[in-house]
Design an enzyme around this catalytic site. Structure first.
Site, mmCIF file in Angstrom:
data_model
loop_
_atom_site.group_PDB
_atom_site.id
_atom_site.type_symbol
_atom_site.label_atom_id
_atom_site.label_comp_id
_atom_site.label_asym_id
_atom_site.label_seq_id
_atom_site.Cartn_x
_atom_site.Cartn_y
_atom_site.Cartn_z
ATOM 1 N N ASP A 44 97.652 81.934 53.879
ATOM 2 C CA ASP A 44 97.198 82.121 52.500
ATOM 3 C C ASP A 44 98.379 82.347 51.558
ATOM 4 O O ASP A 44 99.141 83.307 51.741
ATOM 5 C CB ASP A 44 96.247 83.331 52.469
ATOM 6 N N ASP A 45 98.522 81.489 50.566
ATOM 7 C CA ASP A 45 99.565 81.626 49.535
ATOM 8 C C ASP A 45 100.978 81.463 50.090
ATOM 9 O O ASP A 45 101.925 82.053 49.558
ATOM 10 C CB ASP A 45 99.455 82.973 48.804
ATOM 11 N N CYS A 83 92.540 79.258 46.647
ATOM 12 C CA CYS A 83 91.848 79.662 47.877
ATOM 13 C C CYS A 83 90.496 79.012 48.145
ATOM 14 O O CYS A 83 90.349 78.242 49.090
ATOM 15 C CB CYS A 83 91.664 81.183 47.868
ATOM 16 N N ARG A 87 89.347 75.924 50.840
ATOM 17 C CA ARG A 87 88.519 76.196 52.014
ATOM 18 C C ARG A 87 87.257 75.338 52.022
ATOM 19 O O ARG A 87 86.779 74.937 53.080
ATOM 20 C CB ARG A 87 88.192 77.690 52.081
ATOM 21 N N LYS A 140 89.647 84.994 56.949
ATOM 22 C CA LYS A 140 89.106 84.966 55.585
ATOM 23 C C LYS A 140 88.126 83.802 55.407
ATOM 24 O O LYS A 140 88.452 82.663 55.693
ATOM 25 C CB LYS A 140 90.267 84.852 54.599
ATOM 26 N N HIS A 142 85.493 83.191 52.214
ATOM 27 C CA HIS A 142 85.696 82.879 50.787
ATOM 28 C C HIS A 142 85.005 81.615 50.297
ATOM 29 O O HIS A 142 85.423 81.023 49.305
ATOM 30 C CB HIS A 142 87.196 82.824 50.470
ATOM 31 N N HIS A 229 99.068 86.550 51.409
ATOM 32 C CA HIS A 229 98.369 86.845 50.153
ATOM 33 C C HIS A 229 98.495 88.333 49.821
ATOM 34 O O HIS A 229 98.541 89.173 50.715
ATOM 35 C CB HIS A 229 96.898 86.470 50.339
ATOM 36 N N ASP A 335 96.840 77.284 52.365
ATOM 37 C CA ASP A 335 95.762 76.912 51.433
ATOM 38 C C ASP A 335 96.273 76.469 50.071
ATOM 39 O O ASP A 335 95.560 75.799 49.319
ATOM 40 C CB ASP A 335 94.744 78.037 51.283
ATOM 41 N N ASN A 336 97.497 76.842 49.735
ATOM 42 C CA ASN A 336 98.105 76.444 48.460
ATOM 43 C C ASN A 336 99.550 76.910 48.481
ATOM 44 O O ASN A 336 100.017 77.484 49.459
ATOM 45 C CB ASN A 336 97.360 77.040 47.259
ATOM 46 N N LYS A 380 100.864 78.245 42.816
ATOM 47 C CA LYS A 380 99.430 78.270 43.129
ATOM 48 C C LYS A 380 98.597 78.096 41.856
ATOM 49 O O LYS A 380 98.897 78.682 40.818
ATOM 50 C CB LYS A 380 99.102 79.619 43.781
#
Length: 551
Positions: A44-45, A83, A87, A140, A142, A229, A335-336, A380
């Protein structure tokens, strides 16, 4: 020769036959005996150069290094910049709007913006389960806050993790007042004080694998870490590894990462690094105390990535212990890109405490994130390369050639058809009485097998989120930033991955064709003008659950 013929050519018949003949035949043959296990690791991130295989030599990622050295890296793999939309595409093989998560995990009153996965968009878990797989998830979610939208209700046999978009990594409350809102197979789960969430995500994933072996079935594991994240929280022992490693500052490190990317073959030597963000203060203009403070922030961030890598190492060890390592493909993505922004994030659960501790709630900022995304532009949430492009590693012993680097131009929507082809599963036109959306992507098997170095498409790739738009076709990328009405930029990504030179004025015919392609795609996927959409009030989530925060 027209634009489409010149900049995108369909694969010749010979390549198609070869693609069917190498990895495809190997997999088909193996399926008669044993279907391959599939592990999808999502972080994540994480920025483009935030791990060793993509340029961050100062961060210890020996297990990701091992996967990359023994498998394949893509120079160009795309996500949806943030995010929840990422997903949604990852789990369904659909563009985010088609899956119902066009903006985020909140309901904006339209089907494409309902904020949770619709049932016409089948999840990886639902399809793989229909083909005989045990389906497991840790981390996660989301993509649906209400209980009937949770992982166990969307095809996963077992789930451990949190439902919303962010979480503390340490529990600082008592039972009944949890600050880490965890769920395990639909039931509340209390993280004991002192336990670290990244570690617990790994623990539960490995526990699921142990239990799954009794079923004598292939498995799909979706390991969705929330690190790195925010909030910036890490184990003291991991933080200690990075003390003093960031004295050189963000300006020097981003150039070092850029040079590393060239050495590793991820960008050409003739490519320029993205222009310096003029909102980021030069490192040599900071005071001694300011430099010390920002070093500490990056030390914690590096420690968070380090612990994810440790989890990957434990996963590899578990696969070997279970004698499943030779029959398992692992895909690693983010994710990004790394998060931009300047300053600390206010948050209702925030309490005082040094950065990195259970009491802190600090975020990553543009300064170090510009380094994390180096040599790419922006952060992001943006349609530039730093927002929508991140690492991709694929590892499959004796199936994917070790040490491969390919151009790629892959997208999240390509993973579902890849996994279904690997598993020998025909994507169902209907499931549980509901007609399913057709898959939007292309199988990556020809790419993974080495038959081609890029995904062969007959249509461009598209992005829209919060008014940010982009189109990628061949070497061209069209960008329209949010808030700038009818402003279009055009970049030649083959020459200018850093997106420094807007050539829209020199190629109006390309701009016109990509704009027209975008309009058609938007209509097919329920995309509406964001300036109109954002005036509509968001609808609150329904029901009562432990994960309905929007982050």
């Amino acid at each position: 020769m027209n634009f489409k013929q010149k900049y995108f050519r369909l694969p010749i018949l010979k390549a198609c036959l070869l693609a069917a003949g190498l990895l495809g035949v190997q997999v088909a043959s193996a399926q008669k005996k044993q279907k391959p296990n599939i592990v999808l690791v999502l972080v994540d991130d994480l920025g483009f150069s935030d791990i060793g295989p993509f340029g961050a030599t100062e961060i210890e990622t020996p297990n990701l290094d091992k996967l990359a050295a023994g498998g394949l890296k893509l120079k160009e793999f795309y996500n949806n910049s943030i995010c929840a939309p990422t997903r949604a595409s990852l789990l369904t093989g659909q563009y985010q709007h088609k899956a119902g998560v066009g903006f985020f995990n909140n309901n904006l009153g339209l089907a494409a913006y309902q904020g949770f996965l619709n049932h016409e968009s089948l999840t990886l878990a639902e399809v793989l389960k229909s083909g005989g797989y045990t389906t497991l998830m840790a981390g996660k979610w989301h993509v649906g806050d209400d209980r009937n939208q949770w992982p166990n209700q969307r095809g996963f046999d077992h789930f451990f993790g949190f439902i919303g978009g962010a979480s503390n990594y340490y529990e600082i409350g008592e039972k009944g007042t949890e600050t880490v809102p965890l769920v395990k197979d639909n039931e509340p789960y209390f993280l004991e004080p002192g336990k670290y969430l990244t570690e617990e995500i790994t623990n539960n994933a490995l526990g699921f694998l142990d239990d799954q072996q009794k079923a004598k079935k292939p498995f799909f594991l979706y390991l969705a870490y929330n690190a790195p994240h925010w909030p910036l929280q890490a184990l003291p022992a991991d933080i200690a590894k990075y003390k003093g490693k960031y004295k050189l500052g963000w300006d020097s490190l981003r150039v070092q990462r850029y040079r590393n990317a060239i050495k590793k073959g991820l960008i050409g030597a003739d490519q320029k690094i993205a222009a310096h963000d003029d909102q980021v203060k030069p490192w040599n203009k900071l005071t001694y105390d300011e430099q010390a403070y920002w070093q500490t922030r990056q030390e914690v961030y590096a420690a968070m990535i380090d612990h994810v890598d440790q989890g990957v190492g434990r996963l590899l060890a578990k696969l070997k212990e279970l004698k499943q390592d030779e029959n398992t493909i692992i895909i690693f993505i983010s994710d990004n890109g790394a998060q931009g922004g300047n300053g600390t994030r206010p948050y209702t659960q925030r309490i005082t405490g040094p950065v990195g501790t259970a009491g802190s709630y600090e975020t990553q900022n543009s300064n170090w994130s510009q380094t994390g995304n180096s040599p790419l532009r922006n952060y992001k949430g943006a349609p530039y390369e730093g927002g929508i492009s991140a690492p991709f590693i694929a590892w499959f012993p004796n199936k994917i050639k070790a040490g491969t680097i390919a151009k790629g131009t892959g997208h999240l929507i390509d993973l579902a058809p890849t996994f279904y082809e690997l598993a020998g599963i025909n994507y169902p036109k209907q499931l549980n009485g509901i007609t399913s959306n057709a898959l939007a992507g292309k199988s990556l098997l020809p790419l993974l097998s080495g038959i081609t170095d890029t995904v062969q498409r007959s249509v461009p790739l598209f992005w829209e989120r919060g008014g940010n738009k982009a189109v990628r076709w061949g070497k061209w990328k069209l960008v329209s930033p949010a808030g700038l009405t009818e402003k279009y930029e055009l970049f030649d990504i083959e020459k200018d991955r850093g997106e420094n030179a807007d050539v829209a004025a020199q190629h109006p015919e390309v701009v016109a064709q990509l704009k027209a392609a975008y309009v058609k795609w938007a209509a097919e996927n329920g995309v509406v003008d964001y300036e109109t959409l954002k005036t509509a009030p968001a609808r609150p989530a329904q029901g009562n659950n432990r994960g309905n925060q929007n982050f």
